[in-house]
Design an enzyme around this catalytic site. Structure first.
Site, mmCIF file in Angstrom:
data_model
loop_
_atom_site.group_PDB
_atom_site.id
_atom_site.type_symbol
_atom_site.label_atom_id
_atom_site.label_comp_id
_atom_site.label_asym_id
_atom_site.label_seq_id
_atom_site.Cartn_x
_atom_site.Cartn_y
_atom_site.Cartn_z
ATOM 1 N N HIS A 30 41.383 28.585 67.845
ATOM 2 C CA HIS A 30 39.990 29.056 67.928
ATOM 3 C C HIS A 30 39.530 28.860 69.362
ATOM 4 O O HIS A 30 39.035 27.791 69.728
ATOM 5 C CB HIS A 30 39.124 28.256 66.945
ATOM 6 C CG HIS A 30 37.716 28.742 66.826
ATOM 7 N ND1 HIS A 30 36.963 28.599 65.685
ATOM 8 C CD2 HIS A 30 36.894 29.375 67.708
ATOM 9 C CE1 HIS A 30 35.761 29.104 65.876
ATOM 10 N NE2 HIS A 30 35.688 29.578 67.116
ATOM 11 N N HIS A 32 37.755 31.262 72.513
ATOM 12 C CA HIS A 32 37.233 32.523 73.055
ATOM 13 C C HIS A 32 37.571 32.538 74.537
ATOM 14 O O HIS A 32 37.118 31.648 75.279
ATOM 15 C CB HIS A 32 35.716 32.591 72.879
ATOM 16 C CG HIS A 32 35.290 32.514 71.446
ATOM 17 N ND1 HIS A 32 35.002 33.623 70.687
ATOM 18 C CD2 HIS A 32 35.121 31.445 70.621
ATOM 19 C CE1 HIS A 32 34.656 33.246 69.460
ATOM 20 N NE2 HIS A 32 34.724 31.928 69.404
ATOM 21 N N HIS A 210 34.478 34.188 61.859
ATOM 22 C CA HIS A 210 33.582 33.039 61.944
ATOM 23 C C HIS A 210 32.689 33.077 60.697
ATOM 24 O O HIS A 210 32.094 34.127 60.390
ATOM 25 C CB HIS A 210 32.688 33.131 63.174
ATOM 26 C CG HIS A 210 33.356 32.811 64.470
ATOM 27 N ND1 HIS A 210 34.491 33.421 64.897
ATOM 28 C CD2 HIS A 210 33.023 31.901 65.436
ATOM 29 C CE1 HIS A 210 34.840 32.927 66.083
ATOM 30 N NE2 HIS A 210 33.965 31.997 66.434
ATOM 31 N N GLU A 213 29.302 28.530 60.227
ATOM 32 C CA GLU A 213 28.981 27.715 61.415
ATOM 33 C C GLU A 213 27.470 27.415 61.341
ATOM 34 O O GLU A 213 27.065 26.256 61.277
ATOM 35 C CB GLU A 213 29.345 28.480 62.690
ATOM 36 C CG GLU A 213 29.043 27.734 63.979
ATOM 37 C CD GLU A 213 29.306 28.564 65.243
ATOM 38 O OE1 GLU A 213 29.376 29.814 65.148
ATOM 39 O OE2 GLU A 213 29.443 27.954 66.328
ATOM 40 N N ASP A 291 36.979 26.158 70.964
ATOM 41 C CA ASP A 291 35.956 27.217 70.877
ATOM 42 C C ASP A 291 35.643 27.807 72.267
ATOM 43 O O ASP A 291 36.222 28.833 72.636
ATOM 44 C CB ASP A 291 34.694 26.675 70.190
ATOM 45 C CG ASP A 291 33.842 27.749 69.528
ATOM 46 O OD1 ASP A 291 34.243 28.904 69.514
ATOM 47 O OD2 ASP A 291 32.754 27.408 69.008
ATOM 48 N N ASP A 292 34.740 27.171 73.009
ATOM 49 C CA ASP A 292 34.338 27.663 74.343
ATOM 50 C C ASP A 292 34.335 26.470 75.308
ATOM 51 O O ASP A 292 33.273 25.973 75.696
ATOM 52 C CB ASP A 292 32.931 28.269 74.264
ATOM 53 C CG ASP A 292 32.865 29.421 73.282
ATOM 54 O OD1 ASP A 292 33.338 30.522 73.623
ATOM 55 O OD2 ASP A 292 32.371 29.211 72.164
HETATM 56 N N1 ADE Z 1 31.299 33.436 70.472
HETATM 57 C C1 ADE Z 1 31.774 32.481 71.268
HETATM 58 N N2 ADE Z 1 31.686 31.283 70.679
HETATM 59 C C2 ADE Z 1 31.129 31.488 69.453
HETATM 60 C C3 ADE Z 1 30.771 30.660 68.374
HETATM 61 N N3 ADE Z 1 30.960 29.325 68.405
HETATM 62 N N4 ADE Z 1 30.219 31.225 67.291
HETATM 63 C C4 ADE Z 1 30.007 32.535 67.252
HETATM 64 N N5 ADE Z 1 30.332 33.359 68.236
HETATM 65 C C5 ADE Z 1 30.889 32.849 69.334
HETATM 66 ZN ZN ZN Z 2 34.132 30.568 67.997
#
Ligand code: ADE
Ligand code: ZN
Length: 350
Positions: A30, A32, A210, A213, A291-292
């Site tokens: 996971h 991005h 997703h 969340e 994630d990011d």
């Molecule tokens: N795009 C990038 N990170 C995300 C996240 N945690 N949830 C939804 N969209 C995303």
């Molecule tokens: Zn994500």
């Protein structure tokens, strides 16, 4: 862009959680790619493209990374991505992440990309995927990291735009393993994307999404029943529905959990309140991911260490999370077995 390939982290002190985590071979499922844009690279790319960012320094960018929910973050994340224009930008972004991943003993990555974030600004789909794919090919050849690409549809846009994106992806079919669904969750249920996921699955893409969340457990159920996903990204709010949890356990649906993301986006109050341990104890098939990472303060190893320290996870549980990461991946059974054997050898040495 530096072309130096860093050494893998040494296995280090066996008494130390961070050293144990660093030594574990693992997969990241996971991630991005736009969320790996570190402020230094953002500035370098913006400067060469003649783009003015709404920040005067790297420090100012980092100071802006305080979010009270998903939308707060997405607004800044899309603004950062606007620096990316040329094929080389997408290559540099992806290569920078892969070098980091290498130093963290990541052996396999499944990378999300958001083509609509770029095509909406006039960047060609080919530019995006060409840059990312070249870096992934180089990572396989030079770093021994295998990968899969997952195209995410932006759920705040309509299904017609997602269908157009799927059409644009078809010439690149062999570079893309799956489709996913990301961006603003609340008010954009998975069912909104029924037809595009049906077509994508018919064309041979695997489906992930997703869900749960910020959205309710019903969105997790829709992702399973309507989009026919093989994995749920996040899935935290599934815990509110005991029948859904039982189904996820029984069907062995992997959840790609992102602890530091959940803290930064206020999905949980604090890392010590993170439900990862509860998920493990319930028998859910969970993995740990970043994630990011450029926005949330840690790459995958920092996520493992954060939950290990806050939730008191032992080595057996950490090794299980790494084993799950390979088992939940899109790799062939043969490739999974090789990596899991390596993982077992490392855990026995400790
Ligand atoms: N795009 C990038 N990170 C995300 C996240 N945690 N949830 C939804 N969209 C995303
Ligand atoms: Zn994500």
């Amino acid at each position: 862009m530096s072309d130096v390939i860093p050494a893998r982290s040494p296995s280090g002190d066996s008494n130390n959680i961070a050293a144990f985590v660093a030594a574990l071979p693992k997969a990241e499922l996971h991630l991005h790619i736009e969320g790996t844009l570190e402020p230094e690279l953002m500035f370098a790319i913006a400067a060469r493209n003649g783009i003015r960012l709404p920040y005067s320094s790297v420090e100012e960018v980092r100071a802006a990374y305080r979010f009270s929910n998903l939308q707060d973050f997405l607004d800044i994340y899309y603004a950062g991505a606007s620096a990316l224009l040329e094929m080389q930008d997408f290559y540099d972004l992806t290569w920078a992440y892969l070098q980091r991943a290498f130093t963290q003993n990541v052996r396999h990555v499944e990378i999300f990309f958001d083509p609509q974030t770029h095509t909406g600004r006039g960047v060609a789909f080919a530019t995006v995927i060409d840059g990312i794919s070249r870096a992934l090919d180089d990572a396989e050849a030079r770093l021994g990291i295998s990968s899969r690409l997952i195209l995410c549809f932006l759920r705040h846009l309509d299904e017609t735009a997602a269908l157009q994106t799927l059409d644009a992806a078809m010439p690149w079919r062999e570079h893309i393993a799956g489709v996913g669904l990301d961006s603003s969750e609340r008010g954009n249920p998975p069912g909104k994307f029924r037809e595009v996921f049906r077509r994508a699955r018919a064309a041979g893409f695997v489906a992930v999404a997703h869900a749960g969340e910020e959205g309710p457990p019903e969105y997790v159920r829709e992702a399973l029943d309507i989009l026919e996903v093989v994995r749920i990204d996040h899935g935290n709010n599934a815990l509110e529905d005991a029948d859904l949890v039982a189904e996820l356990v029984q069907k062995r649906i992997p959840l790609t959990v992102c602890p530091l993301s959940n803290v930064k986006l206020c999905v949980v109050d604090d890392i010590s309140a993170h439900p990862l341990k509860q998920m493990l104890d319930l028998g859910l098939f969970v993995t740990v991911n970043s994630d990011d990472p450029a926005y949330f303060g840690g790459y995958v190893n920092e996520n493992y260490v954060a939950v290990a320290e806050a939730l008191g996870l032992g080595r057996e549980e950490l090794a299980q999370l790494a084993r799950n990461s390979f088992q939940a991946s899109l790799l062939s059974q043969a490739a999974k077995s090789v990596l899991i054997a390596e993982l077992d050898a490392v855990t026995h040495r400790f």
